[in-house]
Design a protein around this motif. Structure first.
Motif, PDB file in Angstrom:
ATOM      1  N   LYS A  90       0.670  -1.259   0.093  1.00  0.00           N
ATOM      2  CA  LYS A  90       0.134   0.084  -0.076  1.00  0.00           C
ATOM      3  C   LYS A  90       0.991   1.204   0.173  1.00  0.00           C
ATOM      4  O   LYS A  90       0.398   2.365  -0.195  1.00  0.00           O
ATOM      5  N   GLU A 120       0.039  -8.130   8.493  1.00  0.00           N
ATOM      6  CA  GLU A 120      -1.389  -7.648   8.553  1.00  0.00           C
ATOM      7  C   GLU A 120      -2.379  -8.861   8.745  1.00  0.00           C
ATOM      8  O   GLU A 120      -1.915  -9.990   8.094  1.00  0.00           O
ATOM      9  N   PHE A 121      -3.715  -8.516   9.301  1.00  0.00           N
ATOM     10  CA  PHE A 121      -4.460  -9.628   9.203  1.00  0.00           C
ATOM     11  C   PHE A 121      -5.266  -9.455   8.019  1.00  0.00           C
ATOM     12  O   PHE A 121      -5.625  -8.422   7.431  1.00  0.00           O
ATOM     13  N   ILE A 122      -5.654 -10.683   7.530  1.00  0.00           N
ATOM     14  CA  ILE A 122      -6.257 -10.718   6.157  1.00  0.00           C
ATOM     15  C   ILE A 122      -7.709 -11.258   6.482  1.00  0.00           C
ATOM     16  O   ILE A 122      -7.774 -12.218   7.448  1.00  0.00           O
ATOM     17  N   VAL A 123      -8.777 -10.607   6.131  1.00  0.00           N
ATOM     18  CA  VAL A 123     -10.013 -11.516   6.372  1.00  0.00           C
ATOM     19  C   VAL A 123     -10.602 -12.099   5.008  1.00  0.00           C
ATOM     20  O   VAL A 123     -10.320 -11.464   3.802  1.00  0.00           O
ATOM     21  N   SER A 124     -11.675 -12.912   4.969  1.00  0.00           N
ATOM     22  CA  SER A 124     -11.991 -13.402   3.777  1.00  0.00           C
ATOM     23  C   SER A 124     -13.389 -12.727   3.420  1.00  0.00           C
ATOM     24  O   SER A 124     -14.175 -12.506   4.426  1.00  0.00           O
ATOM     25  N   ASN A 125     -13.787 -12.896   2.107  1.00  0.00           N
ATOM     26  CA  ASN A 125     -15.152 -12.960   1.731  1.00  0.00           C
ATOM     27  C   ASN A 125     -16.067 -13.414   2.297  1.00  0.00           C
ATOM     28  O   ASN A 125     -15.793 -14.756   2.805  1.00  0.00           O
ATOM     29  N   VAL A 156      -9.220 -15.117  10.695  1.00  0.00           N
ATOM     30  CA  VAL A 156      -8.328 -14.039   9.912  1.00  0.00           C
ATOM     31  C   VAL A 156      -6.898 -15.000   9.783  1.00  0.00           C
ATOM     32  O   VAL A 156      -6.574 -15.932  10.235  1.00  0.00           O
ATOM     33  N   ALA A 169      -9.049  -9.592   1.647  1.00  0.00           N
ATOM     34  CA  ALA A 169      -8.757  -8.289   1.800  1.00  0.00           C
ATOM     35  C   ALA A 169      -8.334  -7.958   3.306  1.00  0.00           C
ATOM     36  O   ALA A 169      -8.459  -8.741   4.272  1.00  0.00           O
ATOM     37  N   PRO A 170      -7.302  -6.917   3.184  1.00  0.00           N
ATOM     38  CA  PRO A 170      -6.731  -6.950   4.722  1.00  0.00           C
ATOM     39  C   PRO A 170      -7.783  -6.378   5.793  1.00  0.00           C
ATOM     40  O   PRO A 170      -8.815  -5.455   5.394  1.00  0.00           O
ATOM     41  N   LEU A 171      -7.948  -6.823   6.829  1.00  0.00           N
ATOM     42  CA  LEU A 171      -8.928  -6.518   7.770  1.00  0.00           C
ATOM     43  C   LEU A 171      -8.883  -5.093   8.157  1.00  0.00           C
ATOM     44  O   LEU A 171     -10.045  -4.405   8.274  1.00  0.00           O
ATOM     45  N   LYS A 172      -7.760  -4.228   8.100  1.00  0.00           N
ATOM     46  CA  LYS A 172      -7.801  -2.705   8.243  1.00  0.00           C
ATOM     47  C   LYS A 172      -8.686  -1.999   7.148  1.00  0.00           C
ATOM     48  O   LYS A 172      -9.251  -1.143   7.713  1.00  0.00           O
ATOM     49  N   ASP A 173      -8.445  -2.589   5.909  1.00  0.00           N
ATOM     50  CA  ASP A 173      -9.403  -2.120   4.872  1.00  0.00           C
ATOM     51  C   ASP A 173     -10.854  -2.306   5.137  1.00  0.00           C
ATOM     52  O   ASP A 173     -11.620  -1.226   4.911  1.00  0.00           O
ATOM     53  N   ILE A 174     -11.061  -3.508   5.724  1.00  0.00           N
ATOM     54  CA  ILE A 174     -12.699  -3.783   5.871  1.00  0.00           C
ATOM     55  C   ILE A 174     -13.002  -2.735   6.989  1.00  0.00           C
ATOM     56  O   ILE A 174     -14.092  -2.337   6.981  1.00  0.00           O
TER      57      ILE A 174
END
Lengths: 617, 617
Positions: A461, A502-507, A517, B580-585
Motif C-alpha cells: 500500500k 497484517e491480518f487478512i479476512v475473507s469474503n 483471520v 482483503a486486509p482487515l484494516k481495509d474492511i
C-alpha cells in the motif's frame, strides 16, 4: 544468447512482453536462490534415482525390447521422466553440468529406442496394448504424455543445443498431426497439456501445422468427445466458458494452452474466455495461498466460495499450473495483476509442495491440518515431484521480461542479470532480502536510455522509489511503475516496498473462514504450527487489534517469523457445554503470545497441527 | 380430581415427582395462555377439517366398509387422527366443550367400526393388504400407530371418563400381546412410540402385561430385527447406547419409553444409558433452540458437533419428543437440568413449529434461512401439526409436580392452580409476565406447611426471593430452591430471575457457529428477521461489546424485542475480492442498529432472510 526457456514469444505477434532466458539471470542469494540450488543439488539427482527405482525408465527399456517384463505403474508414468528431463534442462541453463548432460543423453537414448517407426511413443501402449492406441482419449492420457515429451524436447534443445530429444518429440508430433485434425480423426485430450506444448513446438520450429493442431484440440472441446463433463472441461466450447470448473490441473493447463494460442493468433474470443475464467478463479475459487482445487473428489474446483481448509486439495501441480497460466497472461497483457498471482502462488501454495531439503513432496496442500499430513518421498502418481522440480529450476527465467521500450521486473530476488535488449546486453545487479524485506536495490551496470518497469505488488500500500538516493515520484499503471532515464553505469535504483504484517479476512461467502483471520506479510502467507507454540494452536483466538511483530529468525533456513497476541480459553469449559454466554468465556480468557511461520515452510519439523485461518476473538 | 394427563406416575415406584393434571391448572394470561387458547379455538377445529379433507378419517370409514375406494395417503396416517384426539382430549381437560366431546365420540365410533374382531386396527392393512400385517415391522409403523391409539385412548378416558376409545386401544394392545413377547413372535418397532404408550396403559390399567410388553420391545432392540441400523436405533441393545443417533424422533420417543420403563422398574442400566444419551445429546448434538436432528437425510442426528444452521432439520416432532423425554427424566430425578431443556425447547424450537395464528406449521425448523422456508397449512406426512396441537394443549399439565414434601414449579406462567397434595387441595395463583420478565409472584391461597420448590433456570445467574417482601436467602440444589414455611393464605412469594439479553457463543467444535454469536434473553433465543432491519441481515456483524437493550413491543402478539449495534461493510468490496486486509474492511464499516425478535415468532410476517447465529465483528 538464447532468450527462450519455457516459452519463447520473441516472434509472437500478441505477446506484449518477451521472456528473458534462465541463462541470463544468475540468482546470487536469498530464498529463491536457495530453492533453485537445492533442486539442482538434491532434487534432480534424487528424482533420477527414484525414476530408476520405480521402473519409470525401465518402462522405456521394456518398450524397446531391452528388458522383459510387465509395464509398471500408472499409464502416464512416462511424463515423470519427461518432466524430470525438463527440470534438468532448465537447471543446465543456470549452470553447466557435464555429468548431468551426459545422463540426459543416456535417458534420451532409452526414449529414442522406445519410439515406434511411425513416431508413436507411449510405453504403456506397447505389445498387447498396441491395438488400443488412440481409442480412449478421455482417460488414457496419450496426448498428455505427448505434450510433456514435446516440452522436454524443447527445453533440452534450448538448454544444450542438441536435437536428440527434440527430434523424437517432433516425430511424435508429426504422427499425432497425421492422425488428428480437420478432415482427419476427431478428438481432444481428456487431460490438457498437449495444447501449450504444440504452440511451443510451433514457436520452436515455425512450422504452422503445430499451431493449427493446438487450435484444433482446443476447438474440439465441448463436443462431448471426451465425455462431455465438467471434469474434463468438455461440457462447453472453450470460448463459452465462464466459470472455472473441473479437474484443477487440467483446467489450468488448458488455460495455458489457450493463452499461448491467443498470444499467437490474437483471437479475442479466447482472451475474453480467459479473462472470465481468471476473474472467476481469482475472485471466487482461489485459496489465499494461490492454491487451486477445493475438492478431493475429482481433484477438482468446487462451487464458488467453496474453499474448505482442512480438506483443501490444492494440488501442487495445480499451483504450478496457476503460476504457468498467469505468466502467459502477463506476457499477453503487461498487467501486474497476473504477476501478483504468480508471486502469491510461488511463495505459498507452490513452494509448500517441496520440503526445505528438496527430498519430499506434498501432493495436496491443506490450509489446516491435524498433523497427519506429511510430505512424502514419492507417490505412485508422481506428477507433482518432477513438476515442482522443473518449475523451480526455471525460476530465473520468470524474473524479467523485455518490451520494445525496456525491461520489466516482475519478481524481486537478488540476482545478476545480463539481458538482451534492443540488440544490446544490459547488465544489472539486484540486491534485496525480499521476500523478507521490501527494500530492493538495482545496481545499473550498463549505460543507455531504457525504461525499467517495476511491479508494485498488490499487497503493497506504500512504497517509495529513489535514484541515487533522490526520491522520485511515480504512478502505478497496470501494476507497474515506469522509470525512464538515461542510465549511467553506477546508478542505483532503490525500490522500497513497505512490508508490514497484517491480518487478512475473507469474503464472508467463504463460510469456512467466517470468524477467522489469516496473517500475511508482503507476499508470504503465515500459519500457526504447533511446534512453535506452547498451547494448542487450534484453540487460539487472536486479538486482531493487537500489534503483530516480525523478526528474521535462523529457523527453517532463515525466515521472518511473526508474533502476536491472542487468547486461549480453557477447553474444559467446553467439555460439557455446547453453548455459553460470551461474557463467561471472555472472563476465562488467558492471554498468550503466538508465533506464526511462513505457510510454505510448515511440516518441515516435528508433526503437529497447523492452521492458516485462525479464529479471532 | 384426576391427577393424570399424559403420564400418571402416582403409583410409580421410581418417580420422584408426580404430575399435576391439566385440569388443575388454569392459565390466566401471557404467552402460553395465548398459545393454548389458539390451539383450542383455531388449531383443533381446523385440523379436524383437514383430517376429513385429506381422507384420514375416511380411511377408517373405508376399513369398516362404510365407504368404498382406495386407502389414501401415507401408511401411518391413522396416527394423525389419534394425535388430534389426544389434543382435543387435553383441551377438554382445560375447558369443557360438549360439541367437541360429541365430535370425539363420532370419530371414535368410526375407529371402533374399523377395528377387526381380533383387535387389530390399522386402516392401511385392510382388504388386500390384510395378509401383510406384522410382516415388516421395520418400515410399516403398525406398532407406532398402535402406540398413538393407546395414548389417545388413555387421554380421552382421563379427560372424559369415557372408555369408548380406551377399550378399542386395550383390545388392540391385547392383540399385540397375543402376537409378540417372550415365547411368541420376536420383533420390535422400526419407529418407537408403542413403548411409552404401553407403559402408560400399564399405569392406566395396572395390568402388568403391558409393562412387560413395553420392556420386551425395548429388550428386542439391537438384535437386527428391524434392520440393525443406526437409523432405527437397532445397531446396539438399548442399554449399551452411548451416543444419540439415528432418526431423531424415533430416537427420542424410544428414550421416552425407556424412561417410563425405568420409572416403573428402577432398572439402573436403563437410567445409565439414558443419562449417557442425554449428555451426548445436550452437550454435543442439540441446537441452541432445543431442536434435534441435524440432517435432512434420514431426518437424523448427525455427528457430534454437526449442527448446520441453514440446513438444520430440527423437526417439530423432534422438539416435542425432546420436551416429552426431558419431562420424564425430570419426574425420575427431580433435577432442574431437565426442566431447563423443557423450557428451552418449548420457547424456541417447539413453538416455532406453529404460526401465531395457529393455522400453519413448520416441519423443519432451520436456524438460518434465505426466506424461502414458510409454514404450511398441512403436509402429506402430517405428523407435526397434530403433535404440536397435543403438546400445546397439554401445557398446563407441565407447570407443576408434587412430591411427598411439597409442590414443584418447573415452568413459570400466569395461572391459578388447585393442586392435590397430601390429601388436600392447595390453591395458589401465579402472576408473571414470564418469559418477557423474570418477576414471578405466587399468591398463596391455602394455609399449611408444605415446601414450594422453584426451578432456577440455568440461564439465570442472579435471582432473589421474597416472602411478603422480606428477602430470604436460599441455595440452589439440583436446579431448585426450596421454600419451606407454614404458609398462610395471603402470603406472597416473589421470585425475581434477573433477565438480561446476552450474547451466546458456541463450542468451537461447532464449525458452523465459529465467528458467530446468538442472542438470548431468559429462555428465549432471538433471531434477526429481515423485515425488522433496514440492511441485509446476513451482512450484519455485531459489536459484542456494545449494549443490548430490550423492550416489550406490540408486534407478533406482543414480544420483547432486542436492539443492539453492529456494522455493515459495503458488500461491493467483496464483489471482486476473495481476501482483503482487515484494516481495509474495518475502515469501511458503517455502524447500524439491529432489531432481533424471538426465534419462535419468525416467518409470521413478510418473507425474508432470518439468522440466529450472527457474525460478530
Amino acid at each position: 544468447m538464447n532468450r527462450a526457456f519455457v516459452i519463447d514469444t520473441s516472434n509472437s505477434p500478441y505477446s506484449k512482453l518477451h521472456p528473458v532466458s534462465i541463462s541470463s539471470v544468475k540468482f546470487t542469494d536469498g530464498l529463491l536462490a536457495e530453492r533453485v540450488k537445492v533442486v539442482r543439488e538434491v532434487t534432480i539427482p534424487t528424482q533420477y534415482e527414484l525414476l530408476e527405482q520405480t521402473q519409470r525408465i525401465n518402462n522405456f527399456r521394456r518398450a524397446s525390447g531391452k528388458i522383459q517384463g510387465d509395464y509398471f505403474g500408472f499409464f502416464f508414468n512416462d511424463t515423470d521422466v519427461y518432466k524430470w528431463i525438463e527440470a534438468a534442462s532448465f537447471s543446465l541453463m543456470s549452470e553447466r553440468d557435464e555429468k548431468l548432460e551426459k545422463l540426459l543423453d543416456d535417458v534420451i537414448e532409452e526414449i529414442k529406442l522406445a519410439q515406434d517407426e511411425d513416431g508413436y511413443l507411449d510405453t504403456y501402449f506397447t505389445f498387447d496394448r498396441r491395438k488400443d492406441r488412440w481409442t480412449n482419449l478421455k482417460d488414457m492420457h496419450e496426448l498428455y504424455c505427448a505434450g510433456h515429451l514435446i516440452q522436454a524436447g524443447i527445453a533440452h534443445h534450448r538448454a544444450t543445443g542438441k536435437r536428440n530429444l527434440l527430434d523424437i518429440a517432433i516425430k511424435f508430433a508429426d504422427h499425432i498431426d497425421s492422425v488428428f485434425g480437420p478432415g482427419k480423426r476427431e478428438g481432444t485430450s481428456g487431460h490438457p497439456e498437449v495444447e501449450m506444448a504444440l504452440v511451443e513446438l510451433y514457436r520452436e520450429t515455425r512450422n504452422y501445422k503445430y499451431l493449427s493442431l493446438a487450435k484444433f484440440f482446443i476447438d474440439e472441446r465441448g463436443k462431448g468427445l471426451v465425455g462431455g463433463e465438467l471434469y474434463h472441461i468438455d461440457h462447453k466450447p472453450f470460448r463459452e466458458l465462464d466459470e472455472i470448473v473441473g479437474h484443477a490441473v487440467r483446467s489450468l493447463y488448458l488455460n495455458c494452452g489457450a493463452t499461448d494460442l491467443f498470444i499467437e493468433t490474437g483471437e479475442l474470443s479466447l482472451l475474453n474466455a480467459l479473462e472470465r475464467l481468471w476473474h472467476n478463479f481469482v475472485e471466487r475459487k482461489m485459496y489465499i495461498t494461490g492454491g487451486a482445487g477445493s475438492r478431493y473428489e475429482g481433484e477438482a474446483f468446487g462451487e464458488e466460495y467453496e474453499l474448505p481448509n482442512e480438506t483443501a486439495y490444492a494440488e501442487t501441480c495445480a499451483a504450478i499450473a496457476n503460476f504457468m497460466w498467469n505468466y502467459r497472461m502477463l506476457l499477453a497483457s503487461c498487467e501486474g495483476r497476473f504477476g501478483d498471482i504468480m508471486e502469491l502462488v510461488l511463495y505459498n501454495g507452490l513452494l509448500s509442495g517441496i520440503s526445505l531439503d528438496g527430498k519430499e513432496y506434498f501432493y495436496v496442500n491443506p490450509l489446516a491440518d491435524s498433523g497427519k499430513n506429511r510430505r512424502q518421498k514419492w507417490f505412485a502418481c508422481a506428477c507433482c515431484p518432477p513438476n515442482i522440480a522443473r518449475l523451480i529450476a526455471s525460476l530465473p527465467g520468470y524474473i524479467y521480461s523485455t518490451s520494445f521500450d525496456g525491461i520489466w521486473v516482475h519478481l524481486y530476488t537478488s540476482n545478476i542479470a545480463r539481458i538482451d535488449w534492443d540488440g544490446r546486453e544490459i547488465e544489472l545487479e539486484v540486491k534485496t532480502r525480499y521476500p523478507w524485506d521490501g527494500l530492493i536495490e538495482f545496481y545499473i551496470n550498463t549505460d543507455g536510455e531504457y525504461i525499467i518497469f517495476l511491479r508494485i505488488p498488490n499487497w503493497c500500500k506504500r512504497y517509495s522509489l529513489f535514484i541515487n538516493d533522490q526520491e522520485i515520484s511515480t504512478n502505478i499503471v497496470n501494476g507497474y511503475v515506469k522509470v525512464e532515464r538515461l542510465w549511467k553505469k553506477g546508478d542505483i535504483l532503490k525500490l522500497n516496498l513497505i512490508m508490514e504484517p497484517e491480518f487478512i479476512v475473507s469474503n464472508p461467502k467463504v463460510i469456512n473462514n467466517i470468524g477467522r483471520v489469516a496473517i500475511k506479510r508482503g507476499p508470504i502467507v503465515y500459519c500457526l504450527e504447533q511446534t512453535d507454540n506452547p498451547f494448542s494452536v487450534c484453540d487460539l483466538e487472536v486479538f486482531t487489534d493487537s500489534l503483530l511483530t516480525s523478526s528474521f529468525e535462523p529457523i527453517l533456513g532463515g525466515v521472518v517469523v511473526i508474533k502476536g497476541k491472542g487468547s486461549i480459553v480453557d477447553t474444559n469449559i467446553w467439555k460439557r457445554n455446547l453453548y455459553a454466554p460470551l461474557k463467561d468465556i471472555n472472563a476465562k480468557r488467558k492471554e498468550v503470545e503466538f508465533t506464526a511461520i511462513p505457510y510454505f515452510t510448515w511440516a518441515n519439523r516435528e508433526p503437529g497441527p497447523m492452521e492458516v485461518w485462525i479464529r479471532k476473538v
